[in-house]
Design an enzyme around this catalytic site. Sequence first.
Site, PDB file in Angstrom:
ATOM      1  N   CYS A 212      -4.751 -45.303 -18.227  1.00 29.07           N
ATOM      2  CA  CYS A 212      -6.210 -45.397 -18.080  1.00 29.07           C
ATOM      3  C   CYS A 212      -6.713 -44.146 -17.358  1.00 29.07           C
ATOM      4  CB  CYS A 212      -6.590 -46.651 -17.312  1.00 29.07           C
ATOM      5  SG  CYS A 212      -8.346 -46.756 -16.927  1.00 29.07           S
TER       6      CYS A 212
ATOM      7  N   CYS B 266      -8.434 -45.594 -13.841  1.00 20.68           N
ATOM      8  CA  CYS B 266      -7.667 -46.251 -12.771  1.00 20.68           C
ATOM      9  C   CYS B 266      -6.169 -45.959 -12.877  1.00 20.68           C
ATOM     10  CB  CYS B 266      -7.915 -47.754 -12.762  1.00 20.68           C
ATOM     11  SG  CYS B 266      -7.045 -48.645 -14.057  1.00 20.68           S
TER      12      CYS B 266
ATOM     13  N   GLY C 109      -1.851 -76.091 -31.716  1.00 22.94           N
ATOM     14  CA  GLY C 109      -1.895 -75.179 -32.846  1.00 22.94           C
ATOM     15  C   GLY C 109      -2.538 -75.752 -34.092  1.00 22.94           C
TER      16      GLY C 109
ATOM     17  N   CYS D  63      -9.877 -53.001 -14.252  1.00 21.52           N
ATOM     18  CA  CYS D  63     -10.020 -51.578 -13.944  1.00 21.52           C
ATOM     19  C   CYS D  63     -10.766 -51.387 -12.619  1.00 21.52           C
ATOM     20  CB  CYS D  63     -10.781 -50.890 -15.083  1.00 21.52           C
ATOM     21  SG  CYS D  63     -10.640 -49.099 -15.084  1.00 21.52           S
TER      22      CYS D  63
ATOM     23  N   CYS E 179      -9.411 -48.800 -19.453  1.00 20.23           N
ATOM     24  CA  CYS E 179      -9.019 -50.206 -19.566  1.00 20.23           C
ATOM     25  C   CYS E 179     -10.097 -50.966 -20.322  1.00 20.23           C
ATOM     26  CB  CYS E 179      -8.883 -50.843 -18.183  1.00 20.23           C
ATOM     27  SG  CYS E 179      -7.511 -50.236 -17.219  1.00 20.23           S
TER      28      CYS E 179
END
Lengths: 291, 189
Positions: free
Chosen positions: A240, A243, A31, A271, A265
């Site tokens: 979606c 899909c 980080g 997808c 997606c």
Amino acid sequence: MTDQAYNFAYLDEQTKRMIRRAILKGIAVPGYQVPFASREMPMPYGWGTGGVQVTAACLTPEDTLKVIDQGADDTTNAVSIRKFFQRTAGVAVTEATAEASIIQTRHRIPEATLTEGQILVYQVPIPEPLRFLEPRETETRKMHELEEYGLMHVKLYEDIARHGTIATAYAYPVKVEGRYVMDPSPIPKFDNPKLSNSAAIQLFGAGREQRIYALPPYTHVVSLDFDDHPFVPSKAPHDCDLCAASDSYLDEVITDDQGGRMFVCSDTDFCRTRREAGHLGPLGVPMQETV
Amino acid sequence: MNPDALLGGFADAPLQSARAFRGTLEALARPGEIREVTGAMPPAPLSVAAGVLLLILCDGTTSVHLAGAYDCAALRDWITFHCGAPLMAAEDAMFAVGDWDALQPVTRFAVGQPDYPDRSATLIIEMPDLSPQGQRLTGPGIATSAQLSLPETAAFRANRTLFPLGFDAFLTCGTQVAGLPRSTIVEES
């Protein structure tokens, strides 16, 4: 076909050593933003020069590279970076998340769960999460040193005071291993939970801002929130249209000037894989056997 | 300079260093895992793995400290030719190479500054053997816990209390390398 006029993966060895040292220090202090001597790359700042340099320093000839831009493999930024490494490193490329050993990404984490041995490289525009709250580098550095992150909580509080909820939807700040507050790059906050405890190594490169930071695998990453306003990884309340996935992050696509729209997606590989497996949304067309 | 110092570098630096760095990165990102790195043939007493680490990480901008028996003419010449790294005292070194006893006291190495914790030393600790048993490791990079044969526990525990400051370490033996970043919590098993 490798362009022989260039060193493997474009960068010279001295530059790669410098970047590799920065990556290792980043891994050692999860980080923390390690300064590095970012090079000019044959693409403009903002197009992923940081991610490209990190990828170049990690790439081996045996790697399979995947590049995505907002989840899609076929957009300009992804296509040009993929071609860049095909030409300068001669590596194999793929669109399948599971087949890739290095994935360079702009602003998304793939839907498919990443595995050990994979490296996810993020392109980062502004690595400093406190930058829009405190423009002076000397001050933000001091704030990280003293673990003084109250300002970030004030920002999230002001969101609540103004909007009734935390309105930050992307580049949502996280705390790494209880120490450093980190900008996860402008990924949607829907992706934030995937940062934590991932099996893959996650590396972040900011070229213009000259910073590299990292999350080793199995690192504890927490999105900042309040007890009475807990973090919510939101997405469009829709499935979606291609899909029918109910659990993936969606893009809204305007289809005409009559208010017509569809949700698809954002992760094109996810997808396509689902449609190949026979899942079909209301606007989907069954996949062709041959193209 | 002994002409033998000219030998033992990478034959194909871009590809060999790329593969070696990936092993090194995985080793440091997953403390307790032991990786193989090859390509360098440094003079004794330096191990292959330690030689590879010096080749992929050190150059004219990084100071290197050679501890104890490693501070010998053959090694000084080899590093000068292949890395061009200035050889310095322990306190000023970004990298230090030696066996555990020669590196003592490890508290003299740079641990970084509170505002720049990356400005810390990396120790390359040469080990008589390296195995995934011994001290218990937990922390970033480790799913539950791992084990690694460390030379001692107290020094690494003390180093962890300095976090985010502290030195980072690689342990090398033959062609094997293991990583121990400052973030790892070390306990007697």
